[in-house]
Design an enzyme around this catalytic site. Structure first.
Site, PDB file in Angstrom:
ATOM      1  CG  ASP A 222      -1.962   1.196   1.349  1.00 53.18           C
ATOM      2  OD1 ASP A 222      -2.843   1.131   0.313  1.00 53.18           O
ATOM      3  OD2 ASP A 222      -1.738   2.066   2.233  1.00 53.18           O
TER       4      ASP A 222
ATOM      5  CD  GLU B 251      -2.375   2.290  -3.642  1.00 55.47           C
ATOM      6  OE1 GLU B 251      -3.664   2.651  -3.792  1.00 55.47           O
ATOM      7  OE2 GLU B 251      -1.877   2.133  -2.254  1.00 55.47           O
TER       8      GLU B 251
END
Length: 649
Positions: free
Chosen positions: A363, A392
């Site tokens: 993330d 990400e």
């Protein structure tokens, strides 16, 4: 062998209370001799000394390790009340205590342990001494490593990934919905509250996932997220070594991984090295002053991710982006702190080995310290060379995305070891293409141009492609609930280069029409996951005709893709769109697949002469979706707003 008489606990306790007692001093001397003997005599075990332990240790992280790993120099974080007052002692032929480091906070000790290359499995006893008296002990297990665990195969472009938000998928165990010591209580009436989905629910429905044709599961975070509100999403970790008890246990997470493997399904874990939750115990009681960035008080990140690559960026701009907190409940971990860095690396390796993972999704990748991320990815890929990690980086620019991919030669010399990135540029451009008007520069020319930038990537075939995920409007909502456009998108992501990922419920047209940007709504309960649902996607009960049709469509196309190597690894050749008809080929050896899209509101006749460089004198193809042979010698009739997948014979 040294013979030791058992010392009665009551006797010891009685005289230890006499501060000036000569007997007390003699006991200390005797115990010191015993401990010394224990360290020098392998036949003697410290358990023979019966003393009352004070249970000072609250945590040891990592809690264990494995023999045969490349990572053998470990940092053990030991946490307990005034634990630094005590002296750790290890008696083992498989590991040695290299050094002990005290920090500002007396509740921490960092033990640097070296495991021998040829170590055997063992329960290593770490004793903690005060004035030569054992006040506490910890059994640190060196475990047998599963055969060939270092060769685990990560997810790749032969896979299709199913993204699940566990709290919203299936409630397989209602008994864990409300955990007494956790802050937040379940509340299904609140779309940002806890609803009760868990790991058992996923295990119970692996057949459904397999039957649809998915070969990989990516779970939104499942580590403990003991926050006071909105804890359902998992992105505010409060314990890096514990599965959230509302989802299950560590053992159940491992069971999910193993049972998935039995069905040919890989498991990807979502990890967040950038930040923890503000209820994390080591944020509340940090070991040192620089454990957290801006530790003295909340300072939000600027979100200016471009500072990472910007050759003109000021140092303050870089710092305000990288060191700021994502939000007030997500303190930013200081990965420049060597102890924090090692803690996070070891934690990742521990979960891969423990749960036999096939991948990790990271993330907020560019919010972390980029030098740390280089070390982190290198450490993982060095230990597991065939593994995969996807990061990400939410940007519409391939220039920005490509900066992070492994083997990229960057302008600033930055070296990354990250194999895979989420292809946001393609997601953005293709979603726009489906709903654009027909003006110049709009429509299919957008994804066409995006793909024309693939030369920037060291490995474009290793990008994760997707129509939506847990952070954006549902794909059906993006295309304005137009089933024809929706199906075009599913065909595109199932046949395009890269690794396809679909969000749970996409297969039955779940939408977020009411409020497209509401994350709680986007992450709606999956139909059939709770007994009170009026429809059940697992059985088909209550599904509309469109929903059933779409579910069958997914099943058909994904299972067709599953063993189709030309789609996995075939060369991609695209033809520039004309009149909003766009197509590309996938070619591998003597196999060829032609994918064609017509975005027009009317049927069109496609003259095939333009494609002769590839189809040459081929006359017949097999229409995969309509299950029939068709002529491609002169022209093809394209239905309005439709896609074709043609296997060239």
């Amino acid at each position: 062998m040294v013979e030791i008489m058992k010392l009665e606990v009551k006797f010891i306790n009685k005289y230890l209370k006499m501060k000036n007692s000569i007997i007390r001093k003699l006991i200390f001397t005797l115990i010191g001799l015993i401990v010394t003997s224990c360290n020098n005599d392998k036949e003697l075990e410290i358990e023979n000394l019966e003393v009352k332990l004070s249970n000072k240790i609250e945590r040891v992280e990592p809690p264990n390790w494995w023999v045969g790993m490349k990572t053998r120099d470990l940092q053990l974080l030991v946490y307990g009340k005034n634990i630094s007052d005590y002296v750790p002692v290890i008696n083992s032929s498989n590991a040695k205590l290299v050094s002990t480091e005290k920090v500002k906070n007396k509740n921490y000790l960092f033990l640097n342990i070296s495991i021998s290359k040829n170590a055997e499995p063992e329960n290593i006893e770490i004793n903690f001494l005060n004035d030569n008296i054992v006040v506490d002990r910890y059994k640190f297990s060196l475990l047998e490593r599963k055969e060939n665990s270092s060769k685990v195969e990560g997810f790749n472009n032969s896979d299709v990934m199913y993204l699940i938000t566990p709290d919203r998928y299936v409630n397989g165990d209602p008994e864990n919905d409300d955990v007494e010591y956790m802050y937040e209580r379940p509340n299904r009436d609140n779309n940002r509250g806890l609803h009760g989905g868990d790991l058992q629910g996923i295990i119970n429905n692996l057949d459904y996932i397999e039957d649809l044709g998915f070969t990989t599961i990516w779970l939104n975070p499942v580590l403990e997220n003991n926050m006071k509100k909105s804890s359902y999403h998992g992105y505010s970790t409060t314990d890096y070594y514990k599965i959230d008890p509302r989802f299950g246990t560590n053992e159940l997470f491992k069971e999910l991984s193993l049972k998935s493997k039995e069905k040919g399904i890989k498991l990807v874990m979502d990890l967040i090295p950038n930040h923890c939750g503000s209820e994390h115990w080591f944020f509340i009681d940090p070991p040192m002053d620089d454990w957290i960035n801006n530790q003295s008080g909340f300072k939000q990140t600027s979100h200016n991710r471009e500072t990472v690559q910007d050759i003109y960026a000021s140092e303050i701009d870089k710092k305000e982006h990288a060191d700021g907190w994502f939000v007030e409940t997500m303190p930013d971990l200081n990965q420049k702190n060597k102890k924090m860095s090692k803690y996070l690396i070891q934690n990742t390796l521990w979960w891969i080995e423990y749960a036999e993972l096939s991948g990790i999704r990271v993330d907020t990748y560019p919010y972390s310290d980029k030098d740390f991320m280089s070390d982190w990815t290198f450490s993982v890929m060095n230990e597991y060379p065939n593994f995969n990690i996807v990061g990400e980086e939410w940007s519409d620019s391939p220039i920005v995305i490509s900066y992070w991919q492994k083997d990229m030669i960057n302008h600033d010399g930055y070296v990354s070891y990250l194999p895979t990135l989420m292809d946001f540029p393609l997601q953005i451009s293709f979603a726009e293409a489906l709903t654009d008007d027909f003006d110049w520069g709009k429509g299919f020319i957008k994804p066409y141009k995006t793909l024309a930038s693939d030369f920037l990537y060291p490995n474009p075939n290793n990008l994760l492609i997707f129509p939506d995920n847990h952070d954006m409007a549902r794909f059906y909502t993006q295309v304005n609930n137009d089933l024809d456009l929706f199906k075009m998108g599913i065909v595109y992501y199932s046949t395009m280069r890269g690794i396809p990922q679909f969000y749970y419920g996409t297969e039955i047209l779940m939408n977020s029409d009411e409020n497209p940007g509401d994350h709680g709504l986007i992450r709606t309960e999956f139909p059939g996951g709770w007994p009170d649902h009026s429809k059940n996607a697992f059985t088909g009960d209550g599904l509309s005709f469109k929903e059933q049709q779409t579910q069958s469509f997914f099943k058909e196309i994904l299972n067709w893709r599953k063993d189709n190597e030309v789609i996995h690894n075939g060369k991609l050749i695209q033809f520039a769109p004309k009149d909003e008809i766009y197509s590309f080929f996938r070619i591998l050896d003597d196999k060829m697949v032609w994918v064609i899209f017509n975005r027009n509101d009317s049927s069109k006749k496609l003259n095939t002469a333009r494609f002769k460089e590839l189809i040459a004198d081929k006359k017949i193809g097999y229409d995969v979706l309509n299950k029939k042979r068709i002529s491609i010698s002169n022209h093809i009739i394209l239905e309005k707003k439709s896609a074709l997948i043609i296997e060239i014979e």
